[in-house]
Design a protein around this motif. Sequence first.
Motif, short mmCIF file in Angstrom:
data_model
loop_
_atom_site.label_atom_id
_atom_site.label_comp_id
_atom_site.label_asym_id
_atom_site.label_seq_id
_atom_site.Cartn_x
_atom_site.Cartn_y
_atom_site.Cartn_z
N UNK A 134 3.69 4.83 9.92
CA UNK A 134 4.58 4.21 8.95
C UNK A 134 6.00 4.75 9.11
N UNK A 135 6.13 6.07 9.30
CA UNK A 135 7.44 6.67 9.50
C UNK A 135 8.09 6.16 10.78
N UNK A 136 7.31 6.04 11.86
CA UNK A 136 7.85 5.52 13.13
C UNK A 136 8.33 4.08 12.97
N UNK A 137 7.56 3.26 12.26
CA UNK A 137 7.93 1.87 12.04
C UNK A 137 9.25 1.80 11.28
N UNK A 138 9.40 2.63 10.27
CA UNK A 138 10.63 2.65 9.48
C UNK A 138 11.81 3.09 10.35
N UNK A 139 11.59 4.11 11.17
CA UNK A 139 12.63 4.61 12.05
C UNK A 139 13.07 3.53 13.04
N UNK A 140 12.11 2.81 13.63
CA UNK A 140 12.44 1.73 14.57
C UNK A 140 13.22 0.63 13.87
N UNK A 141 12.84 0.31 12.64
CA UNK A 141 13.54 -0.71 11.88
C UNK A 141 14.99 -0.29 11.64
N UNK A 142 15.19 0.97 11.24
CA UNK A 142 16.54 1.47 11.00
C UNK A 142 17.37 1.44 12.27
N UNK A 143 16.75 1.80 13.41
CA UNK A 143 17.47 1.76 14.69
C UNK A 143 17.86 0.32 15.04
N UNK A 144 16.94 -0.62 14.79
CA UNK A 144 17.23 -2.03 15.07
C UNK A 144 18.36 -2.56 14.21
N UNK A 145 18.38 -2.17 12.95
CA UNK A 145 19.46 -2.59 12.05
C UNK A 145 20.79 -2.00 12.51
N UNK A 146 20.79 -0.72 12.88
CA UNK A 146 22.02 -0.07 13.35
C UNK A 146 22.55 -0.77 14.60
N UNK A 147 21.66 -1.11 15.53
CA UNK A 147 22.07 -1.80 16.75
C UNK A 147 22.63 -3.18 16.42
N UNK A 148 21.94 -3.90 15.53
CA UNK A 148 22.42 -5.24 15.15
C UNK A 148 23.78 -5.16 14.47
N UNK A 149 23.98 -4.14 13.65
CA UNK A 149 25.29 -3.96 13.00
C UNK A 149 26.37 -3.68 14.03
N UNK A 150 26.04 -2.81 14.98
CA UNK A 150 27.01 -2.46 16.03
C UNK A 150 27.39 -3.69 16.85
N UNK A 151 26.46 -4.60 17.03
CA UNK A 151 26.71 -5.82 17.80
C UNK A 151 27.24 -6.95 16.92
N UNK A 152 27.41 -6.70 15.62
CA UNK A 152 27.93 -7.70 14.70
C UNK A 152 26.94 -8.79 14.34
N UNK A 153 25.66 -8.53 14.51
CA UNK A 153 24.63 -9.53 14.22
C UNK A 153 23.96 -9.32 12.88
N UNK A 154 24.32 -8.28 12.15
CA UNK A 154 23.64 -7.97 10.89
C UNK A 154 24.68 -7.90 9.79
N UNK A 188 -6.34 1.46 1.75
CA UNK A 188 -6.44 2.32 0.58
C UNK A 188 -5.09 2.93 0.23
N UNK A 189 -4.36 3.41 1.24
CA UNK A 189 -3.07 4.05 1.00
C UNK A 189 -2.30 4.15 2.30
N UNK A 190 -0.99 4.33 2.20
CA UNK A 190 -0.16 4.47 3.37
C UNK A 190 0.44 5.87 3.51
N UNK A 232 0.80 -1.22 0.00
CA UNK A 232 0.00 0.00 0.00
C UNK A 232 0.83 1.26 0.00
N UNK A 233 2.16 1.13 -0.12
CA UNK A 233 3.01 2.31 -0.06
C UNK A 233 2.76 3.29 -1.18
N UNK A 234 2.35 2.78 -2.31
CA UNK A 234 2.14 3.63 -3.47
C UNK A 234 0.94 3.14 -4.26
#
Length: 183
Positions: free
Chosen positions: A120-140, A70-72, A40-42
């Motif tokens: 939607x923006x908050x979800x994306x932001x949380x996902x990016x934070x989770x990826x950054x944390x996982x990278x910092x911990x060497x899990x991503x 209908x839309x996001x 539904x993003x576009x």
Amino acid sequence: MTGTIVGYARVSSVGQNEEAQIGILKKNDATKLFIDKASGKSRNKRPRLAEALEWVREGDVLMVTRLDRLARSVKDLHDIAQELDRKNVGLKVTEQSIDTTTPQGRLMFTMLGAIAEFETDLRKERQEEGIALAKAEGRFNGRPVTIDHQAVRKAFDEGMKPAQIAKEFGIARSSVYRALAEK
């Protein structure tokens, strides 16, 4: 409005089931249904939404179960609302009690659309934070930053099939085809 109630249902993937939405739409007197299985993003890549918007006529009502079906984005919601308004077609959202044929419904539509985009923006932001944390911990590990196009070409020239190359290099088959297309 006394025209046709046109139902639109959308699920994000083929694995999801639209039956609950269809049941709600039918219970609310939708007689014509359009169903997409797409993000539904576009509005792009949602052919049944395009058909529904083309099909509706003055006096009809386009009905969805929730705004996020209908839309996001607020922009897409407003574009759709304006298109419906130009055609003198109402919009009803069953689970959020929105009816754009009333001033209160138009206000609620705008407010909930903004909230949906915010979520939607908050979800994306949380996902990016989770990826950054996982990278910092060497899990991503993520996907490879670069693909050795020469190695892919060599493997192909030696008779390996694209699926085998993809598995060997840990990349998507589409990446193999892109590497092979480059000279």
